[in-house]
Design a protein around this motif. Sequence first.
Motif, short mmCIF file in Angstrom:
data_model
loop_
_atom_site.label_atom_id
_atom_site.label_comp_id
_atom_site.label_asym_id
_atom_site.label_seq_id
_atom_site.Cartn_x
_atom_site.Cartn_y
_atom_site.Cartn_z
N THR A 16 12.47 -28.69 55.43
CA THR A 16 13.31 -28.41 54.26
C THR A 16 13.17 -26.96 53.81
OG1 THR A 16 11.49 -29.29 52.94
CG2 THR A 16 13.36 -30.75 53.30
N SER A 29 15.62 -35.83 52.11
CA SER A 29 14.33 -35.34 52.60
C SER A 29 13.17 -36.25 52.24
CB SER A 29 14.07 -33.94 52.05
OG SER A 29 13.91 -34.03 50.65
N GLY A 30 13.44 -37.24 51.38
CA GLY A 30 12.38 -38.17 50.98
C GLY A 30 11.62 -37.71 49.75
N MET A 31 12.01 -36.56 49.18
CA MET A 31 11.32 -36.09 47.98
C MET A 31 11.63 -36.97 46.78
SD MET A 31 11.77 -32.04 48.21
CE MET A 31 11.27 -31.14 49.65
N GLU A 32 12.80 -37.56 46.79
CA GLU A 32 13.17 -38.53 45.76
C GLU A 32 13.65 -39.79 46.47
OE1 GLU A 32 12.61 -37.78 42.71
OE2 GLU A 32 12.56 -35.59 42.73
N ARG A 70 6.95 -41.05 36.16
CA ARG A 70 8.35 -40.78 35.89
C ARG A 70 8.69 -40.78 34.39
NH1 ARG A 70 10.17 -37.91 39.41
NH2 ARG A 70 9.69 -38.57 41.48
N GLN A 111 5.04 -33.99 49.93
CA GLN A 111 5.05 -35.31 49.31
C GLN A 111 5.59 -36.42 50.21
OE1 GLN A 111 5.79 -34.63 45.14
NE2 GLN A 111 6.53 -36.70 44.93
N PRO A 112 6.73 -36.20 50.91
CA PRO A 112 7.23 -37.31 51.75
C PRO A 112 6.40 -37.57 53.00
CG PRO A 112 8.96 -35.65 51.34
CD PRO A 112 7.66 -35.05 50.95
N LEU A 113 5.49 -36.66 53.33
CA LEU A 113 4.77 -36.78 54.60
C LEU A 113 3.52 -37.67 54.54
CD1 LEU A 113 4.88 -33.01 55.61
CD2 LEU A 113 6.55 -34.78 56.11
N TYR A 114 3.03 -37.87 53.34
CA TYR A 114 1.83 -38.70 53.17
C TYR A 114 2.06 -39.67 52.02
CZ TYR A 114 -0.41 -35.00 55.91
OH TYR A 114 -0.74 -34.11 56.89
N MET A 131 7.49 -42.41 57.03
CA MET A 131 6.97 -41.05 57.10
C MET A 131 7.20 -40.41 58.47
SD MET A 131 3.73 -41.50 54.83
CE MET A 131 4.23 -42.50 53.47
N LYS A 136 5.77 -30.53 46.63
CA LYS A 136 6.99 -31.32 46.74
C LYS A 136 7.36 -31.51 48.22
CE LYS A 136 10.53 -32.75 44.06
NZ LYS A 136 10.32 -33.84 43.14
N GLN A 137 7.17 -30.44 49.00
CA GLN A 137 7.55 -30.51 50.41
C GLN A 137 6.64 -31.41 51.23
OE1 GLN A 137 8.29 -26.76 52.27
NE2 GLN A 137 9.93 -26.23 50.87
N ARG A 150 18.47 -39.51 36.82
CA ARG A 150 17.19 -39.03 36.29
C ARG A 150 17.35 -38.80 34.80
NH1 ARG A 150 13.92 -33.94 38.87
NH2 ARG A 150 11.94 -34.43 37.90
N TYR A 207 10.53 -38.81 58.17
CA TYR A 207 10.51 -37.67 57.25
C TYR A 207 9.77 -36.46 57.86
CZ TYR A 207 12.44 -40.69 53.65
OH TYR A 207 13.26 -41.52 52.94
#
Lengths: 245, 240
Positions: free
Chosen positions: A80, A52-55, B160, B84-87, A72, B81-82, A15, A75
Motif C-alpha cells: 500500500t 487493503s484490510g486496514m478497515e 472504535r 495492521q492487516p498483516l498480523y 492475512m 496502520k500498514q 464511521r 493481505y
Amino acid sequence: MQKNAIVAQQLYYSRYGKVMVRNGNLVVPEQEIYVLVGPDGCGKTSLVHLLSGMEKPQRGILALFGNPEPSMQEYRKIGTIFEKGGFYDTMSAKANLKMKALAFGNYKKELIQAALRITGLEKIARKRIKSYSNAEKVKLALAMAIIGSPKMLLVDEVLDGLSKEEKNDILRILKGFQKKYKMTILITSREMDSVQGIATWYGIMEKGSVISQFPAQELGNNQEEAEIPEEIQKAKKMKKRGKRL
Amino acid sequence: MIDLLKADFYRLRRWNVFYLWILTATGADLLYEAVKRMILHRQSSFLQMMISGTEQKILFVLVGILMMYYLFLERESGFLKQTQPLYPKWKHIVEKVIFTALVALFTEIFFFAEHLGKAIYFKTEWTGVELIEAEAFFIGSIFLCTAFGTVAVCLIEWLRTVWGSLVILILFVWGWPLHLAFEKMLSVFGAENILRYGMFESFADFSQNIQEGSFLQVIFISCIWIIGFGGFTFLARLRR
C-alpha cells in the motif's frame, strides 16, 4: 480466462455515523493497471482501506486473489502507498527499508538494493527523509511498498501536489513494476488526465459508490457492467450456508 | 511477532531521542543525588520519606512517556496502520508489551549500573548498597506498569468508540494509584512484614503513615501520571 485480483460487491462502511462507502462494487483483473477516479470525499481512500484490510467492511463481499474470505496470507500480497508513507522522517531511506523488511520477516540486502535502484533513490539512500522532496518521498513509499514482494499495489492519491515531470516519473516507475513483477496496480486519482497514459482499466466513483468501470480502450463508449464473477457466486453460496464472511 | 520485535528494536537503535534521553536522565540523576545529599544532611525524616525511591518513580514515568511518544510516532507515520492487516491484533499488542517492557528493563539495568557506580564512587556504607539492592526490586514494578500502560495505549488505538476508550482510561487511572500504593507499602514495611501481618493490616498501618508523606507521594505521582496519560489519550481521540 483472466483471473481477478479484487472482486468486491456492495461493500458498505461507515464511521462515526457517516457513510464512507455505500456501494463498493469493483472488479480488478490481475496484472492490470486500474485507475479509480472520483472527486474529493467520494470515498476512494476508504474503499482502498477496505481493500487493503486496514478497515473491515460492515456489509458486502470482498474476494482477494480468488479467496472470498481473505486472510492475512492474501493481505500480505498487497503493498500500500498512502498519503502517510509509513516511513520515519528522522531515518534514512535505507534504514526505513530495512525496518520494513524486518517487520515482514524477509530482510535481504539485495532486496533493499533492488528497491532503491528501481525507484532511483540509490544516491540519496543514506540521507534523512526530512531533506527529501515530495517526489522523492513518493518514490520511497513505492520502494517500501515492494519490500514485501507484493502481487498487487494500492496507490492512493500520491500524485497530488507533484509537477507534471514528477508525475510522469512516478508513473514510469509504476509501469516498470507492473512489467517487471507482473503486478496488479490500483491507483486512485481525482482526475483522469494525469494517469491516462498507463491505465488499462477505469472505475468511476461518486458519493461512496462505484458507478461504472470499463477497459481503457473503451473510454468514452457506453460499457455494460461486468458479469458477476465466479468468486462472488461462490461467496454468496457460502453466505447462504451460514458461513461467516 | 519476532519480526515485529526485530523491526521495533532496529527503529529504536536508530532513534537519537532515546540516546539523548538516556544522557539527560543520567545527568538529572546525578544532579538529584547531589540535592538528596544536601537534604539528608539536615536529618529530616519527612524529607527522607519523600525522596526515598522517588528517582525510580520519576524514571518510570519518563520511560512511560517516552514509550508513548514512540508509539505515537509509529501511528503518525502510518507504519502501524500498514502492518495492521498483516498480523492479528493480539500479536500487535503482545509485541508492544514485550517491547516496552524490555526497554524499561534495559533502562533500569542501565540505571542500576549507574547507581552502583555512584555508590562505589561515594564509598557508601552497607545501608546505601542495600538501597541500591532494593532498586532491583523496582525492575518488576517498572516491567509490569509499562506493560500495563502499553496495553492501554494499544487498546485505545484500536478501540472504535469513545466509551470503550473511556473504560480503559478509568481502569488505568484507578489501577495505577493502587499499584503505586502497594509498591510503596512494600518499600516502607518490606515484603517480610507484609507477609507476617497480612495485607489489610499493613495497608491500615500504611494509611496511618500519611503524616510522614508516603501516601502524599503516591497521590502526587498518580496525579502526574493521570494528567500525562489522560492528556495524551484525549488528544489522540481529538485528532481522529
